[in-house]
Design a protein around this motif. Structure first.
Motif: not given
Length: 223
Positions: A190-207
């Motif tokens: 669950s922790v890794l899934q939360n981190i993965e979702e946060q990274l996806h959001d950050m990558l979308r913002i960067v793009r």
């Protein structure tokens, strides 16, 4: 160590943990007594170690002190020979009773023989005494055999009971370890899934930022 919190544990209205018994190096004070070991009570102490552990707020998991848990399991494992010793003591007591019965029977036989010597000239009485001595000897032998059989059955029952308790302890320990491992794996996932979702959001913002910058660059060159 992470462990799902048992359903029957309770806390007060403020969320505080109930008062727990005192433990020394994972073993309860009552477990350090000498004499007979109460296996059921030691299992209760093992459960108290888990119930007294820190509960993670807003989750169903509990942080269990692995060292205390393993020490209590080791204590239970070392206490099993005491149960076998108690069974051996019961056998010793049975053997002593059998010896006393045999001695008593021997005394009866000797008394009968003495009586036969006194009435040696009276054949009818002598025959009666011999029959009584023979009957007494047969009764004593039957009683000794019955007591021996009961003793053997008691020993066999104790042995089967100890084997069942050992097997139940092994299954419970394996199930407990598996449950703890599953809880830890689920929490980590669950922790890794939360981190993965946060990274996806950050990558979308960067793009999106890069895309916006790429659209603004031609206009900046013209100006």
């Amino acid at each position: 160590m992470l462990r799902p919190k048992p359903a029957h544990s309770e806390s007060d209205r403020n969320g505080s943990i109930p008062a727990s018994p005192e433990f020394h190096d994972g073993i309860s004070e009552n477990s350090t007594r000498t004499g007979s070991i109460d296996i059921q009570q030691e299992f209760n102490h093992l459960e108290e170690i888990v119930l007294a552990s820190l509960h993670i707020p807003l989750t169903q998991y509990t942080l269990v002190d692995e060292e205390k848990l393993l020490e209590q399991l080791d204590f239970l494992r070392l206490s099993l020979p005491t149960a076998f010793q108690e069974a051996a003591e019961i056998l010793q007591q049975k053997e002593e009773i059998i010896l006393q019965a045999e001695e008593y029977g021997q005394q009866i036989v000797e008394a009968a023989q003495a009586k036969r010597a006194q009435i040696l000239d009276h054949s009818d009485v002598l025959k009666q005494a011999e029959r009584e001595a023979s009957e007494l000897r047969r009764q004593v032998q039957q009683e000794c055999e019955a007591m021996m059989q009961e003793t053997l059955e008691e020993i066999d029952r104790k042995r089967r009971q100890c084997q069942q308790e050992i097997e139940e302890m092994r299954r419970d320990a394996i199930a407990e370890a598996q449950a703890i491992q599953n809880g830890a794996d689920e929490y980590a996932d669950s922790v890794l899934q939360n981190i993965e979702e946060q990274l996806h959001d950050m990558l979308r913002i960067v793009r999106n930022g890069r895309h916006q910058l790429q659209q603004d660059l031609p206009g900046q060159r013209n100006s």
